[in-house]
Scaffold this motif. Structure first.
Motif, PDB file in Angstrom:
ATOM      1  N   ALA A   5       1.317  -4.123   1.589  1.00  0.00           N
ATOM      2  CA  ALA A   5       1.797  -4.942   2.705  1.00  0.00           C
ATOM      3  C   ALA A   5       1.199  -4.480   4.028  1.00  0.00           C
ATOM      4  O   ALA A   5       0.863  -5.296   4.885  1.00  0.00           O
TER       5      ALA A   5
ATOM      6  N   ALA B 264       3.744 -10.855   1.600  1.00  0.00           N
ATOM      7  CA  ALA B 264       4.357  -9.531   1.670  1.00  0.00           C
ATOM      8  C   ALA B 264       4.085  -8.839   2.994  1.00  0.00           C
ATOM      9  O   ALA B 264       4.786  -7.886   3.361  1.00  0.00           O
TER      10      ALA B 264
ATOM     11  N   TRP C  61       1.032  -1.269  -6.814  1.00  0.00           N
ATOM     12  CA  TRP C  61       2.478  -1.087  -6.613  1.00  0.00           C
ATOM     13  C   TRP C  61       2.749   0.401  -6.690  1.00  0.00           C
ATOM     14  O   TRP C  61       2.435   1.059  -7.689  1.00  0.00           O
TER      15      TRP C  61
ATOM     16  N   SER D 297       2.272 -16.076  -1.897  1.00  0.00           N
ATOM     17  CA  SER D 297       3.266 -15.200  -2.521  1.00  0.00           C
ATOM     18  C   SER D 297       2.621 -14.592  -3.764  1.00  0.00           C
ATOM     19  O   SER D 297       1.693 -13.791  -3.653  1.00  0.00           O
TER      20      SER D 297
ATOM     21  N   LYS E  56       7.296  -9.355   5.124  1.00  0.00           N
ATOM     22  CA  LYS E  56       8.478  -8.567   4.715  1.00  0.00           C
ATOM     23  C   LYS E  56       8.137  -7.873   3.408  1.00  0.00           C
ATOM     24  O   LYS E  56       8.027  -8.502   2.366  1.00  0.00           O
ATOM     25  N   ALA E  57       7.963  -6.573   3.476  1.00  0.00           N
ATOM     26  CA  ALA E  57       7.592  -5.801   2.286  1.00  0.00           C
ATOM     27  C   ALA E  57       8.837  -5.372   1.513  1.00  0.00           C
ATOM     28  O   ALA E  57       9.868  -5.051   2.099  1.00  0.00           O
ATOM     29  N   SER E  58       8.698  -5.362   0.201  1.00  0.00           N
ATOM     30  CA  SER E  58       9.761  -4.834  -0.649  1.00  0.00           C
ATOM     31  C   SER E  58       9.360  -3.458  -1.160  1.00  0.00           C
ATOM     32  O   SER E  58       8.251  -2.975  -0.904  1.00  0.00           O
ATOM     33  N   ALA E  59      10.249  -2.805  -1.866  1.00  0.00           N
ATOM     34  CA  ALA E  59       9.976  -1.466  -2.387  1.00  0.00           C
ATOM     35  C   ALA E  59       8.727  -1.483  -3.265  1.00  0.00           C
ATOM     36  O   ALA E  59       8.527  -2.393  -4.066  1.00  0.00           O
TER      37      ALA E  59
ATOM     38  N   THR F 259       5.626   3.421  -4.835  1.00  0.00           N
ATOM     39  CA  THR F 259       6.610   3.776  -3.816  1.00  0.00           C
ATOM     40  C   THR F 259       6.027   4.794  -2.852  1.00  0.00           C
ATOM     41  O   THR F 259       5.093   5.536  -3.178  1.00  0.00           O
TER      42      THR F 259
ATOM     43  N   MET G  68       5.748  -1.873  -2.222  1.00  0.00           N
ATOM     44  CA  MET G  68       4.714  -2.738  -1.644  1.00  0.00           C
ATOM     45  C   MET G  68       4.201  -2.220  -0.304  1.00  0.00           C
ATOM     46  O   MET G  68       3.462  -2.912   0.391  1.00  0.00           O
TER      47      MET G  68
END
Length: 233
Positions: free
Chosen positions: A152, A140, A92, A182, A143-146, A94, A148
């Motif tokens: 991703a 992921a 993880w 997931s 659709k990637a989140s912050a 950013t 990731m």
């Protein structure tokens, strides 16, 4: 217990981790011959499992190292019927504060290992009549989140690799599919997310059941699929 994989010769990469070892035992119980490949040393608990072939010290980013391992499995069993690419990792981070090295590392362990393993196994797989490749992707990748981004992106590469190889092999008796879990319920994920409701996650056993189906003769009509396995996340 039903044995829908009776006699199938299956190689699982990343075989000494939580998912890989659970999958190995699950397939073994359903009649398969199972080889677990990993870079790390084989744990004693797996070495004590009757019927599992454990090969450690295998660098799956290296075509030479992987090639030796797959040749050893094929020589011992007289062929290979299936490959499950579990080997991989997570970070993880950013984009703003992250390192380029993280993107390179996740590409290596999530995508390159799958490509190298498939290339190493391919000659053995196409020699059979109903071979299977199953890749472990990630939800992921859709659709990637912050935080990731790197993970991703590497898993999106696994998805595109799955589709491309499925097209290459669709007339040669080999199906290629991927599962997109997931959050998998592992000790590491529980430690990293102590406040999360882990009952909503995907257990390794539940994911193993989906993989086992894709390895079976019942899944002969399924290829190029990216199958979400999201639990209740």
């Amino acid at each position: 217990m039903s044995q829908p994989l009776q006699g199938k010769r299956i190689v699982v990469t990343g075989g000494f981790g939580v998912l890989g070892s659970t999958l190995g035992k699950y397939l073994l119980a359903r009649g398969a011959q199972v080889a677990l490949l990993d870079r790390s040393e084989a744990p004693a608990t797996l070495l004590d499992t009757q019927g599992l072939l454990c090969l450690d010290g295998v660098d799956l980013t290296s075509a030479a190292s992987a090639g030796v391992a797959f040749e050893r499995v094929a020589a011992q069993w007289g062929g290979i019927d299936g490959l499950v690419n579990v080997a991989g990792g997570f970070a993880w981070e950013t984009v703003e504060e992250g390192q380029l090295e993280t993107w390179d590392r996740l590409y290596q362990i999530n995508l390159r290992t799958a490509v190298v393993s498939a290339q190493s196994a391919l000659a053995h797989l196409v020699a059979g009549n109903a071979a299977r490749i199953v890749n472990i992707g990630a939800l992921a990748s859709v659709k990637a989140s912050a935080g990731m981004g790197a993970y991703a992106a590497s898993k999106a590469g696994v998805a595109r690799f799955t589709e491309a190889l499925a097209e290459e092999l669709k007339d040669r008796g080999v199906t290629v599919n991927a599962v997109l879990p997931s959050i998998i319920d592992t000790p590491t994920n529980r430690a990293d997310m102590p406040d999360a409701d882990s009952s909503r996650w995907v257990t390794p056993e539940a994911l193993a059941a989906v993989v086992a189906f894709l390895l079976s003769d019942d899944a002969a009509a399924v290829t190029g699929a990216l199958l979400p396995v999201s639990g209740r996340v």
